[in-house]
Design a protein around this motif. Structure first.
Motif, PDB file in Angstrom:
ATOM      1  N   ASP A  88       0.823  -1.213   0.000  1.00  0.00           N
ATOM      2  CA  ASP A  88       0.000   0.000   0.000  1.00  0.00           C
ATOM      3  C   ASP A  88       0.855   1.261   0.000  1.00  0.00           C
ATOM      4  O   ASP A  88       0.530   2.240  -0.684  1.00  0.00           O
ATOM      5  CB  ASP A  88      -0.937   0.007   1.217  1.00  0.00           C
ATOM      6  N   GLU A  89       1.950   1.239   0.770  1.00  0.00           N
ATOM      7  CA  GLU A  89       2.799   2.423   0.842  1.00  0.00           C
ATOM      8  C   GLU A  89       3.516   2.668  -0.494  1.00  0.00           C
ATOM      9  O   GLU A  89       3.663   3.813  -0.932  1.00  0.00           O
ATOM     10  CB  GLU A  89       3.817   2.274   1.972  1.00  0.00           C
ATOM     11  N   SER A  90       3.936   1.602  -1.153  1.00  0.00           N
ATOM     12  CA  SER A  90       4.567   1.752  -2.468  1.00  0.00           C
ATOM     13  C   SER A  90       3.589   2.353  -3.468  1.00  0.00           C
ATOM     14  O   SER A  90       3.956   3.208  -4.283  1.00  0.00           O
ATOM     15  CB  SER A  90       5.076   0.400  -2.980  1.00  0.00           C
ATOM     16  N   ALA A 125       8.893   4.811 -16.230  1.00  0.00           N
ATOM     17  CA  ALA A 125       9.683   3.967 -15.339  1.00  0.00           C
ATOM     18  C   ALA A 125       8.899   3.585 -14.086  1.00  0.00           C
ATOM     19  O   ALA A 125       8.959   2.437 -13.629  1.00  0.00           O
ATOM     20  CB  ALA A 125      10.976   4.697 -14.946  1.00  0.00           C
ATOM     21  N   ILE A 126       8.152   4.530 -13.546  1.00  0.00           N
ATOM     22  CA  ILE A 126       7.326   4.251 -12.353  1.00  0.00           C
ATOM     23  C   ILE A 126       6.270   3.203 -12.692  1.00  0.00           C
ATOM     24  O   ILE A 126       6.058   2.243 -11.935  1.00  0.00           O
ATOM     25  CB  ILE A 126       6.653   5.534 -11.844  1.00  0.00           C
ATOM     26  N   ARG A 130       5.568  -0.714 -11.113  1.00  0.00           N
ATOM     27  CA  ARG A 130       4.302  -1.147 -10.552  1.00  0.00           C
ATOM     28  C   ARG A 130       3.696  -2.304 -11.361  1.00  0.00           C
ATOM     29  O   ARG A 130       3.082  -3.205 -10.802  1.00  0.00           O
ATOM     30  CB  ARG A 130       3.313   0.024 -10.488  1.00  0.00           C
ATOM     31  N   LEU A 131       3.888  -2.267 -12.673  1.00  0.00           N
ATOM     32  CA  LEU A 131       3.397  -3.367 -13.509  1.00  0.00           C
ATOM     33  C   LEU A 131       4.165  -4.647 -13.213  1.00  0.00           C
ATOM     34  O   LEU A 131       3.571  -5.729 -13.111  1.00  0.00           O
ATOM     35  CB  LEU A 131       3.536  -2.991 -14.995  1.00  0.00           C
ATOM     36  N   LEU A 132       5.472  -4.548 -13.068  1.00  0.00           N
ATOM     37  CA  LEU A 132       6.282  -5.709 -12.699  1.00  0.00           C
ATOM     38  C   LEU A 132       5.766  -6.333 -11.409  1.00  0.00           C
ATOM     39  O   LEU A 132       5.569  -7.558 -11.323  1.00  0.00           O
ATOM     40  CB  LEU A 132       7.747  -5.294 -12.533  1.00  0.00           C
ATOM     41  N   LEU A 325      -2.193  -3.369 -15.832  1.00  0.00           N
ATOM     42  CA  LEU A 325      -1.983  -1.920 -15.684  1.00  0.00           C
ATOM     43  C   LEU A 325      -3.312  -1.210 -15.447  1.00  0.00           C
ATOM     44  O   LEU A 325      -3.378  -0.243 -14.670  1.00  0.00           O
ATOM     45  CB  LEU A 325      -1.283  -1.355 -16.921  1.00  0.00           C
ATOM     46  N   TYR A 326      -4.357  -1.686 -16.088  1.00  0.00           N
ATOM     47  CA  TYR A 326      -5.698  -1.107 -15.894  1.00  0.00           C
ATOM     48  C   TYR A 326      -6.141  -1.277 -14.442  1.00  0.00           C
ATOM     49  O   TYR A 326      -6.733  -0.368 -13.848  1.00  0.00           O
ATOM     50  CB  TYR A 326      -6.675  -1.797 -16.839  1.00  0.00           C
ATOM     51  N   GLN A 327      -5.831  -2.421 -13.868  1.00  0.00           N
ATOM     52  CA  GLN A 327      -6.148  -2.659 -12.454  1.00  0.00           C
ATOM     53  C   GLN A 327      -5.407  -1.669 -11.559  1.00  0.00           C
ATOM     54  O   GLN A 327      -5.936  -1.200 -10.552  1.00  0.00           O
ATOM     55  CB  GLN A 327      -5.779  -4.095 -12.071  1.00  0.00           C
ATOM     56  N   ILE A 328      -4.175  -1.336 -11.936  1.00  0.00           N
ATOM     57  CA  ILE A 328      -3.349  -0.424 -11.133  1.00  0.00           C
ATOM     58  C   ILE A 328      -3.830   1.017 -11.253  1.00  0.00           C
ATOM     59  O   ILE A 328      -4.054   1.699 -10.255  1.00  0.00           O
ATOM     60  CB  ILE A 328      -1.870  -0.522 -11.584  1.00  0.00           C
TER      61      ILE A 328
END
Length: 458
Positions: A88-90, A125-126, A130-132, A325-328
């Motif tokens: 959550d913090e990330s 890059a960010i 997050r995708l990784l 990515l859509y979920q993120i």
């Protein structure tokens, strides 16, 4: 170098300085971009059979180490800004940096392309990081190198790694992903690529739409020169220590990381189902959100996944990665200006709309963004609460816009006059706005704390 000012919070200034360190231009010539340009201009054209003095060899090696260390320091700084002690913090920290980038870039006027180009690599890059992480948590990463790194941890899945193991994984996998993402288009600044982009006189618009053949040639030049820069411009870092075993392990690790960086870049143009999607999918996303094209239109940014889905349908990237990515991110990008119609205690809409700004990742419903309220009672406020803007209340969607359209023209004018600083300019343009541009709001220092912790109000 960009400096923080009295009009910025420390964080906003920090973000601007970081952007300048990556793709900035200054008399110091010390950004990632400028160091690459210096290499392309001064170090590349040395004949393979030309004898180089030991002094020049040593100088070249020192410059190589300096470039690598500089890039590594940038990646570590990014990590400190987007990685936290928990999932959550990330995500909170990543949302803050993504949102800040969006909110400090112009969304109107004639400097959009240049500013967006300056910001794209960091934003991408960010998202790649997050995708990784999302794909790792879903056990959807099928790559031999990443599997080899995870195998060091006795078969543990990524979600179960302890702190020491996560540090090792970060060094071996996340840092190379960051490096690859930042350097993916560095070859565009090679002289051959610049000739295509800017023409022989150097006066062509580099952001124009290229002819198909020019585009194909540019893609080949970019990849070739980017890989060359990674190999010869950066090379491998210097080992510091006395242990031969540690030195051997160090260079083995560094060679594997460099190979992984190259693989990410080489496979991203035709990612299909492979690891190149870690770059490809964020790259397509950013090409819309931070577009450098003349047809840039802030209002249609939420349609970015229509573009991504189309690429997936054509086999250019993985639908699984697009869905992740859509979920993120959800449908609405971080920092986007949402307009919504609040409801009263009885669940009924009033006769005015309010402004909010998207400020968090992972919405429960991708079409219902998580936002920070920016106005209350048609008045801008500094310390709003967090809300989920329901689809049925969001003016972006035609159903809600039609309801607001039923308000009288006089009432719509009254609302617009209270909320729009350039009211007279906008009066003829969007009496019924679907979104708003928060850059001016965010330029006020006290409005830049959109990510401080507040009581949730769903």
């Amino acid at each position: 170098m960009v400096k923080a000012s009295v009009h910025k919070t420390h964080y906003t200034g920090q973000a601007q300085v970081l952007l300048a360190k990556i793709y900035g231009r200054s008399i110091l010539n010390d950004s990632v971009l400028e160091r690459a340009i210096d290499y392309f201009n001064n170090h590349e054209f040395v004949a393979s059979d030309e004898k180089i003095s030991s002094e020049n060899q040593e100088l070249n090696r020192l410059q190589q180490i300096d470039r690598h260390n500089h890039l590594l320091s940038i990646c570590r700084e990014i990590m400190s800004l987007v990685e936290g002690d928990s999932f959550d913090e990330s995500n909170r920290k990543s949302a803050q940096l993504l949102g800040t980038i969006q909110l400090i870039t112009p969304t109107e006027g004639n400097k959009i392309a240049e500013s967006n180009d300056h910001c794209k690599s960091l934003y991408k890059a960010i998202l790649s990081l997050r995708l990784l992480e999302r794909l790792l948590l879903d056990n959807s990463v099928n790559d031999p190198y990443i599997a080899k790194v995870l195998a060091e941890f006795d078969g543990k899945p990524y979600s179960e790694l302890d702190q020491t193991e996560r540090l090792r994984f970060t060094d071996m996998v996340k840092m190379p992903v960051l490096m690859a993402s930042l350097l993916q288009d560095i070859g565009h600044y090679h002289s051959k690529a610049q000739l295509i982009l800017r023409g022989e006189e150097g006066t062509d618009d580099p952001y124009r739409t290229l002819e198909v053949e020019d585009r194909k040639t540019l893609l080949k030049i970019n990849q070739k020169q980017t890989i060359s820069y990674i190999t010869h411009g950066l090379g491998l870092p210097k080992f510091i220590g006395n242990s031969r075993a540690e030195r051997d392990q160090f260079f083995e690790d560094e060679q594997l990381k460099q190979q992984f960086v190259k693989k990410l870049i080489q496979t991203s143009p035709k990612a299909k189902q492979g690891v190149g999607n870690l770059l490809k999918v964020p790259q397509i996303y950013v090409s819309i959100i931070l577009s450098t094209k003349a047809n840039y239109n802030y209002k249609v940014l939420p349609k970015v996944y229509q573009v991504l889905d189309r690429h997936a349908e054509l086999g250019a990237c993985s639908q699984k990665a697009v869905d992740a990515l859509y979920q993120i991110t959800g449908m609405f990008p971080q920092g986007y200006g949402v307009i919504y119609m609040p409801v009263d205690e009885m669940g009924k809409h009033g006769d005015c709309y309010e402004y909010a700004i998207v400020n968090r990742l992972y919405p429960q419903d991708p079409k219902q963004p998580l936002c920070r309220v920016a106005t209350r009672g048609l008045t801008f406020i500094c310390y709003g609460h967090n809300i989920e803007v329901l689809k049925k209340n969001n003016l972006y969607f035609p159903e809600m816009a039609e309801k607001v359209a039923k308000l009288s023209k006089e009432r719509l004018n009254e609302i617009l006059q209270l909320l729009a600083s350039n009211y007279k300019d906008r009066q003829q343009l969007d009496l019924l706005p679907r979104c708003w541009h928060p850059k001016e709001y965010f330029s006020v220092k006290k409005h830049q704390k959109l990510w401080n912790k507040v009581d949730e109000d769903g």
